[in-house]
Every structure is written in structure tokens, then in C-alpha cells.
Design an enzyme around this catalytic site. Structure first.
Site, short mmCIF file in Angstrom:
data_model
loop_
_atom_site.label_atom_id
_atom_site.label_comp_id
_atom_site.label_asym_id
_atom_site.label_seq_id
_atom_site.Cartn_x
_atom_site.Cartn_y
_atom_site.Cartn_z
N HIS A 166 -2.22 5.35 9.28
CA HIS A 166 -0.85 5.78 9.58
C HIS A 166 -0.79 7.18 10.21
O HIS A 166 0.21 7.87 10.05
CB HIS A 166 0.00 5.79 8.32
CG HIS A 166 0.15 4.46 7.63
ND1 HIS A 166 -0.85 3.87 6.91
CD2 HIS A 166 1.21 3.64 7.53
CE1 HIS A 166 -0.42 2.73 6.40
NE2 HIS A 166 0.83 2.56 6.76
N GLU A 172 3.14 -4.88 9.78
CA GLU A 172 1.91 -4.86 8.97
C GLU A 172 1.49 -6.28 8.54
O GLU A 172 0.38 -6.47 8.04
CB GLU A 172 2.10 -3.95 7.76
CG GLU A 172 2.13 -2.48 8.15
CD GLU A 172 2.42 -1.51 7.00
OE1 GLU A 172 2.34 -0.30 7.23
OE2 GLU A 172 2.74 -1.96 5.88
N HIS A 218 0.82 -1.22 0.00
CA HIS A 218 0.00 0.00 0.00
C HIS A 218 0.86 1.27 0.00
O HIS A 218 0.37 2.34 0.34
CB HIS A 218 -0.95 -0.01 1.21
CG HIS A 218 -0.29 0.06 2.56
ND1 HIS A 218 -0.83 -0.53 3.68
CD2 HIS A 218 0.85 0.64 3.00
CE1 HIS A 218 -0.05 -0.32 4.74
NE2 HIS A 218 0.98 0.41 4.34
C1 DHB Z 1 6.35 3.12 2.80
C2 DHB Z 1 5.81 1.91 3.25
C3 DHB Z 1 4.67 1.92 4.04
O1 DHB Z 1 4.05 0.78 4.53
C4 DHB Z 1 4.06 3.12 4.38
O2 DHB Z 1 2.93 3.06 5.11
C5 DHB Z 1 4.60 4.32 3.95
C6 DHB Z 1 5.75 4.32 3.16
C7 DHB Z 1 7.58 3.15 1.92
O3 DHB Z 1 8.22 2.12 1.73
O4 DHB Z 1 7.87 4.21 1.37
FE FE Z 2 2.35 1.19 5.76
#
Ligand code: DHB
Ligand code: FE
Length: 280
Positions: free
Chosen positions: A59, A240, A12
Site C-alpha cells: 500500500h 483487492e 488485512h
Molecule cells: C482499511 C482497509 C484496507 O484494505 C487498508 O489497506 C487500509 C485500511 C480500513 O478499512 O481501515
Molecule cells: Fe488494503
């Protein structure tokens, strides 16, 4: 009665949302990632599910560190996105299905999962990016959604075992809903990644691939891990994985794997795509 016809896991990360907005599908960096998705979209076009239940993590948009529910279920007529700092644009809202949301909430509380009920809910990249990847024209499709948040942000996090049982309870709720609906369940995020601290950029391919295999054929194996084990093996944000376990809990005990794609890295993260069909 409603049926859970299948489950999907997908990354995501917000950079995907921006790549979609800028149509970067053919760029060498993005091509191997986006190429994983057409078989899943084809299956969705054939199966035509009515509802997507999305296990994801907020988030810091709808909930912040001052108030962080362990489990929260959307019960709104529609869900508008917003951006908590990734430069993502505002996109059309996602239609909800409050009557199914309330049935899920009632079942969960009966089964002693005390959830926060959200009759208004903003959705972030954890929800929107997967929906855009799987239903690029979601406004033209009949898909309606139930967003379900699990805390992966503010410790203590719910254990893998509890998330698997939470997913089982959501699956039971769907199967006792008295309407002939086809439901697909999504687990978003993962796989290994750590975005900050000394191990920023940490990826563990071996652990990821083991998790993908176990999610398909032996998810109970992963319920033996603690949150700390997962953070150690998969990085701080690799937690996650509990969203994938909730998704898997909602499916039948055995499933048929229809499609798989693993690609590293996209941004800082290992991307794992799985399409599983309920088998009995
Ligand atoms: C990234 C990965 C994530 O799960 C997220 O919530 C935000 C950024 C990343 O790898 O940039
Ligand atoms: Fe994430």
C-alpha cells in the site's frame, strides 16, 4: 514434491494490527471479528504447513506511486515489516524460503508472467496482519513465507482473469518443486470497501457474499468481471478481490470449504474469512 494443502482469505486492515498489539480480543467491537479465527488456527496447528505463500498488495511502503510493479515476488531470507502511516509497531521479521521463491519466479517467467524479483522487501499491513492473525507465535513456529505483491493501488490493475491465471502458475510452480513441503496460500484484503472520495465507507454485503460463494465453488465466474466492474460493485479498494482470485487459482479445481466468517464492518471494510482445503 511440494503440495498446496489449502488456502485462506482474510482481511488485512491495519486497525487489526493495532487491536492485536493492544490485546483487544474481548472488546465488544472486536470480539465477533477475532472469534472467526480459532477454527483456522486449529486447522493450521493440525496440518502444520511449512510455507505460506501470501498474495497481498503493497500500500505504498515497499513500492510507491512512482514505481509500481504489477507483480512482485519476494526472494529474501527474511522480511521486516515497517509502517507507512498507521501507527503499527515493528515486529520480528518473517523468515523466507529463497529457494522456493526462485523456483516460483523461474516458473512464472517461463509462463510469461514477467515479475519484479525482490531480494530485499519490506512488508506492510497487507502481509503482516494476516500472518499475525493466523500464526500469533510465528517466531516459534516453523512457518516460512513467500510474499507476492499484486498491484491494486495504481491503475491500470491486472484483470481478475489474469490474476487467477497468475495464481494457477504459482500453484504449478509449487507442485513442481522437488522438496516435500506442505504449502498454504493466502489471499489478503477485501472485501468491499472504499476508503476515500464520495463513496467512502461503501460496503456491498450482497456482492461480498456472492464473491465468497463463487471463490469456493466457481472462481472462473469472477474472472468475467473487469476491474471497473469490481470497483463499481465493491468500491475502489474492493479491487483487492484480485488477491483472493490469485489465491484460489493456486488451489485445486475443486476445494472443500472448512470454515467461513463474514463480519461488517471492521474499520471501513467488510471482513471475509475463508478456509479451503485442496480436494484432489
Ligand atoms: C482499511 C482497509 C484496507 O484494505 C487498508 O489497506 C487500509 C485500511 C480500513 O478499512 O481501515
Ligand atoms: Fe488494503
Amino acid at each position: 514434491m511440494a503440495r498446496v494443502i489449502g488456502g485462506i482469505t482474510t482481511s488485512h486492515i491495519p486497525a487489526i494490527g493495532n487491536a492485536i498489539a493492544n490485546k483487544k480480543f474481548e472488546e465488544p467491537y472486536w470480539k465477533p471479528f477475532f472469534e472467526g479465527y480459532p477454527p483456522v488456527r486449529k486447522w493450521l496447528a493440525e496440518q502444520r504447513p511449512d510455507v505460506a505463500i501470501v498474495f497481498y498488495n503493497d500500500h505504498g511502503l515497499n513500492f510507491f506511486l512512482d514505481k509500481q510493479p504489477t507483480f512482485a515476488v519476494g526472494a529474501a531470507p527474511e522480511y521486516q515489516n515497517s509502517d507507512e502511516g498507521w501507527g503499527l509497531s515493528t515486529i520480528p521479521p518473517f523468515p523466507g524460503i529463497p529457494e522456493l521463491s526462485w523456483h516460483i519466479i523461474e516458473t512464472l517467467v517461463e509462463k510469461e508472467f514477467d515479475v519484479v524479483t525482490c531480494q530485499e522487501m519490506l512488508v506492510d499491513h497487507g502481509f503482516c496482519v494476516p500472518m499475525q492473525l493466523l500464526w500469533p507465535d510465528y517466531r516459534k513456529s516453523p512457518i516460512r513465507t513467500v510474499p507476492i505483491c499484486i498491484n491494486t493501488v495504481q491503475h491500470p490493475l491486472p484483470s481478475p482473469s489474469r490474476c487467477f491465471r497468475f495464481g494457477q502458475a504459482v500453484g504449478d510452480a509449487v507442485r513442481s518443486f522437488d522438496e516435500d513441503l506442505k504449502v498454504v496460500v493466502l489471499g489478503t484484503g477485501g472485501l468491499s470497501h472504499q476508503l476515500d472520495g464520495e463513496r467512502a465507507g461503501f460496503i456491498n454485503k450482497e456482492f461480498d457474499q456472492m464473491c465468497m460463494q463463487k471463490i469456493v465453488e466457481d472462481p472462473e465466474y469472477l474472472t468475467k468481471y473487469s476491474i471497473l466492474d469490481i470497483v463499481r460493485e465493491a468500491g475502489a479498494q474492493g479491487a483487492e478481490l484480485i488477491l483472493w482470485l490469485a489465491m484460489r487459482g493456486a488451489l485445486s479445481k475443486t476445494v472443500k470449504e472448512i470454515h467461513r466468517n463474514y463480519h461488517i464492518p471492521i474499520s471501513n471494510t467488510a471482513s471475509g474469512l475463508l478456509l479451503l482445503e485442496s480436494a484432489g
